[in-house]
Motif scaffolding. Structure first.
Motif, PDB file in Angstrom:
ATOM      1  N   LYS A  37      27.425  27.233  87.440  1.00  0.00           N
ATOM      2  CA  LYS A  37      26.772  26.192  88.151  1.00  0.00           C
ATOM      3  C   LYS A  37      27.511  26.388  89.477  1.00  0.00           C
ATOM      4  O   LYS A  37      26.936  26.524  90.710  1.00  0.00           O
ATOM      5  CB  LYS A  37      26.451  24.733  87.775  1.00  0.00           C
ATOM      6  N   SER A  40      27.753  29.651  91.108  1.00  0.00           N
ATOM      7  CA  SER A  40      26.375  30.052  92.005  1.00  0.00           C
ATOM      8  C   SER A  40      26.252  29.434  93.105  1.00  0.00           C
ATOM      9  O   SER A  40      25.891  29.883  94.483  1.00  0.00           O
ATOM     10  CB  SER A  40      25.181  29.896  90.887  1.00  0.00           C
ATOM     11  N   SER A  41      26.861  28.184  93.242  1.00  0.00           N
ATOM     12  CA  SER A  41      26.645  27.000  94.361  1.00  0.00           C
ATOM     13  C   SER A  41      27.504  27.292  95.549  1.00  0.00           C
ATOM     14  O   SER A  41      27.421  27.050  96.337  1.00  0.00           O
ATOM     15  CB  SER A  41      26.463  25.492  93.846  1.00  0.00           C
ATOM     16  N   ALA A  43      30.194  25.420  95.128  1.00  0.00           N
ATOM     17  CA  ALA A  43      30.717  24.002  95.303  1.00  0.00           C
ATOM     18  C   ALA A  43      30.765  23.359  94.076  1.00  0.00           C
ATOM     19  O   ALA A  43      30.431  23.781  93.051  1.00  0.00           O
ATOM     20  CB  ALA A  43      29.609  23.375  96.246  1.00  0.00           C
ATOM     21  N   THR A  45      31.363  19.241  92.608  1.00  0.00           N
ATOM     22  CA  THR A  45      31.130  17.895  93.009  1.00  0.00           C
ATOM     23  C   THR A  45      32.231  16.997  92.142  1.00  0.00           C
ATOM     24  O   THR A  45      31.945  16.921  90.955  1.00  0.00           O
ATOM     25  CB  THR A  45      29.649  17.511  92.916  1.00  0.00           C
ATOM     26  N   ASP A 110      30.338  17.111  88.452  1.00  0.00           N
ATOM     27  CA  ASP A 110      30.865  18.152  87.469  1.00  0.00           C
ATOM     28  C   ASP A 110      31.991  17.620  87.053  1.00  0.00           C
ATOM     29  O   ASP A 110      32.215  17.830  85.484  1.00  0.00           O
ATOM     30  CB  ASP A 110      31.441  19.196  88.443  1.00  0.00           C
TER      31      ASP A 110
END
Length: 303
Positions: A37, A40-41, A43, A45, A110
């Motif tokens: 994740k 792909s982003s 970023a 969190t 995350d």
């Protein structure tokens, strides 16, 4: 089939990394939904607390700082390296006691970089890193009281905060050690602390690091002291999604290597034994034997 292709696509970079390293690190990206994740982003969190000094709180510029944030910064650096994302964006989301687990479970956050206790009930919902702190319920007394050990409190009035786990600990200690305590429950920590300082209570039992913060902020910190007794061990850790073996390996590897190199202790000293923002208070809370044991043998086990 699509998942298998993604995994294979990561292997060359991991193999190269393994060849260049002095000692091979565990591969994380190959089986981590969280890292997939993040990749792909572009970023990650980070969940943070706003007032959990010194673990995670807002600094003078209202940006999150603290011991746990420093540990997470090292984890972010590893993720940048592992995923080859030097420009990885780091987003910060404030969390509290009520929403921190749901935000991890939903994938909104995350990794939570706060001061969260790892216990068996929470392990049913989320995962934790190796322990980053070990807390214990302790007694705080006035230095001039002459009280040097828990036994000296026999027959005295002591205070705990209503709703705190310390209520049960105090009751248990009272029963086991036959102290005949008069246990008074104050409405909040501020009132408990006031009762101690005004002499209405001979001791205040609470989580040791919370007491250390109150002591450090007092007009005369040296007028207060901890009794030597410590009770149940409470292990803190960084929190993330349950069942993400790859992400856990990466997080634990970063922390374990910091513990082995001495960097973890330097970071600890920065936040627990030196003046910290915003008021330059020193918690004067050196490493405990319990945390030293986890530094020597990193583990996420709870008693």
């Amino acid at each position: 089939m699509k998942k298998r292709v993604q995994v294979l696509g990561l292997l060359p970079g991991l193999l190269v990394s393994g060849l260049l390293a002095v000692s091979p690190s565990p591969s994380a990206a190959a089986d981590s939904p969280t890292l997939d994740k993040i990749k792909s982003s572009g970023a990650i969190t980070i969940g943070h607390r706003e007032a959990s000094i010194p673990f995670s709180y807002l600094g003078p510029d209202q940006k999150p700082i603290g011991f746990s944030l420093d540990l997470c910064a090292a984890i972010v650096d590893r993720i940048k390296e592992e995923l080859k994302l030097p420009n990885l964006k780091v987003n910060y989301t404030p969390v509290n006691s009520s929403n921190r687990i749901p935000l991890i479970q939903s994938g909104t956050v995350d990794i939570e970089c706060g001061g969260t206790a790892n216990d068996k009930k929470r392990q049913e919902q989320v995962s934790f890193s190796v322990a980053t702190f070990v807390s214990q319920p302790r007694w705080l007394v006035k230095a001039a009281s002459g009280v040097k050990a828990a036994g000296d409190l026999k027959g005295k009035t002591i205070v705990v905060t209503q709703g705190s786990n310390a209520v049960g600990f105090a009751q248990s200690v009272n029963a086991k050690e036959h102290l005949g305590l008069n246990i008074v429950q104050a409405k909040d920590h501020a009132e408990s602390f006031l009762m101690l300082n005004t002499g209405r209570a001979a001791a205040f039992m609470e989580d040791d690091i919370l007491l250390a913060g109150l002591k450090a902020a007092a007009p005369n910190p040296d007028a207060l002291l901890f009794l030597p007794e410590g009770y149940a061990k409470i292990y803190y850790g960084l929190m993330f999604a349950k069942g993400d073996a790859g992400f856990k390996r990466l997080v634990d590897d970063v922390l374990s290597k910091q513990m082995a190199s001495g960097q973890f202790e330097k970071t600890y000293a920065k936040w627990f034994t030196k003046p910290i923002p915003p008021k330059g208070e020193n918690l004067a809370f050196p490493l405990t034997d319990e945390l030293m044991a986890r530094i020597a043998h990193p583990s996420d086990a709870v008693d």
